[in-house]
Structure formats: C-alpha cells, structure tokens
Design a protein around this motif. Structure first.
Motif, mmCIF file in Angstrom:
data_model
loop_
_atom_site.group_PDB
_atom_site.id
_atom_site.type_symbol
_atom_site.label_atom_id
_atom_site.label_comp_id
_atom_site.label_asym_id
_atom_site.label_seq_id
_atom_site.Cartn_x
_atom_site.Cartn_y
_atom_site.Cartn_z
ATOM 1 N N ILE A 96 -7.746 1.390 1.670
ATOM 2 C CA ILE A 96 -6.834 0.483 0.969
ATOM 3 C C ILE A 96 -5.708 0.055 1.907
ATOM 4 C CG2 ILE A 96 -5.096 0.336 -0.863
ATOM 5 C CD1 ILE A 96 -6.958 2.089 -2.569
ATOM 6 N N ALA A 97 -5.148 1.015 2.630
ATOM 7 C CA ALA A 97 -4.061 0.694 3.553
ATOM 8 C C ALA A 97 -4.549 -0.152 4.722
ATOM 9 C CB ALA A 97 -3.427 1.983 4.070
ATOM 10 N N SER A 137 0.827 -1.212 0.000
ATOM 11 C CA SER A 137 0.000 0.000 0.000
ATOM 12 C C SER A 137 0.861 1.263 0.000
ATOM 13 C CB SER A 137 -0.968 0.010 1.178
ATOM 14 O OG SER A 137 -0.259 0.002 2.399
ATOM 15 N N ARG A 180 -7.258 -6.510 -1.282
ATOM 16 C CA ARG A 180 -6.489 -6.196 -0.075
ATOM 17 C C ARG A 180 -7.014 -6.984 1.129
ATOM 18 N NH1 ARG A 180 -1.912 -4.429 0.777
ATOM 19 N NH2 ARG A 180 -2.491 -3.086 2.488
ATOM 20 N N SER A 192 -8.059 5.905 0.163
ATOM 21 C CA SER A 192 -6.665 5.484 0.332
ATOM 22 C C SER A 192 -6.431 4.917 1.724
ATOM 23 C CB SER A 192 -5.708 6.639 0.055
ATOM 24 O OG SER A 192 -5.753 7.601 1.074
#
Length: 169
Positions: free
Chosen positions: A51-52, A27, A106, A48
């Motif tokens: 996603i992380a 990521s 993810r 974002s």
C-alpha cells in the motif's frame, strides 16, 4: 467578493499540488488504521508495504505519460488532465472494500502525482533575480500536513457513502 474570488483562484491553482501531498502522506495514516482489529479490510505487514509503495512505484509511468501528453496537448492541458486519475484513485481508495481496490487506487493516484510534478517548470525571472523553485514548496508542505490528518475523515466517508447513496456495502 473580489477577495473570495482571489482565494478560490489560488485554491484552484494549487489544488493539484495539494493532491500530490495528500497522495504521498496518506499511507502514513491509512496503514495503522487498516492494521487494527476493527478495520473492515484486514491487512498483513506485506500488504501494508505494498500500500505504501504503490503510490511511488507508479511515479515513473506517470512521468513518461506526462511527457507524451505534454507533446500532444501542452503543459496546461496535461496538468488539467491529472485531475481525473486523482479523482478515480481517491474514489477507489475511499470505497475500497478489499485490498485489490486499495492497491489499484494507490497505483492510479501515484500515476497522477508524477504526471503533475513532471509538468512543472521554473518560470523565467528578471535578470539577476533568484531562480524560482521547480515546484511550489508551501502548498506541498501544507498538503502533507493535511494528508496526515485526513485519514479519520476518509474512513468515515467510506462508511457514510454507502448509506447515503444507496450503494450496498
């Protein structure tokens, strides 16, 4: 030839350790690329952070499922089974054309990370010897370095696969 077989066996034995590092570090290179104006998937700051986070949020579920699978199939078989979620997760990430596929990739990769690390246990040592570490630090450190540098290659892979395999964009 014998040396090549030893190298192949070592890489195979630490393949999952490398995958752990790649999943954890990816990521860091993925998000800046998705935040550019030329990215095929445009994301916001909130997206974002998801996603992380999704690579880590799913870790407890992976650990719980690893315990159940180890009771049924044993440690070795459970470690081997982690390759499938890694594969599915990375394929979804590499071929994602929208944020939902990226999220799912993810999440699935995070399941595999903890499923694998939950299977590690120190091996018995000789009397008086130092206790081994519960997970292999060198493969994980190497994997984090590789994970930081792989972003460019997976972005290119996402652009090449549809053209080579005949999959429409």
């Amino acid at each position: 030839l014998y040396v090549h077989l030893q190298i192949a066996a070592t890489v195979a034995a630490h393949g999952n350790s490398i995958s752990v590092g790649l999943c954890q570090g990816y990521s860091a290179v993925l998000i800046p690329q998705l935040m550019t104006s030329t990215s095929t998937i445009q994301i916001t700051e909130e997206e974002s952070s998801w996603i992380a986070s999704l690579g880590v949020i799913s870790n407890p579920l992976g650990a719980l499922s690893a315990g159940i699978l180890m009771e049924i199939f044993g440690r070795k078989a459970t470690v081997k089974m982690t390759s499938l979620p890694y594969l599915v997760g990375w394929i979804l990430i590499a071929l994602s054309d929208n944020i939902v596929k990226m999220y799912v990739g993810r999440f699935i990769s995070g399941l595999a990370v903890e499923k694998y690390t939950s299977c590690w246990r120190p091996s018995s040592s000789a009397p008086g010897a130092a206790a081994p570490t519960p997970s292999p630090p060198l493969p994980l450190a190497t994997a984090l370095i590789v994970g930081e540098s792989q972003g460019v290659y997976l972005r290119e892979l996402r652009e090449v696969i549809p053209r080579v395999g005949g999959v429409p964009k």
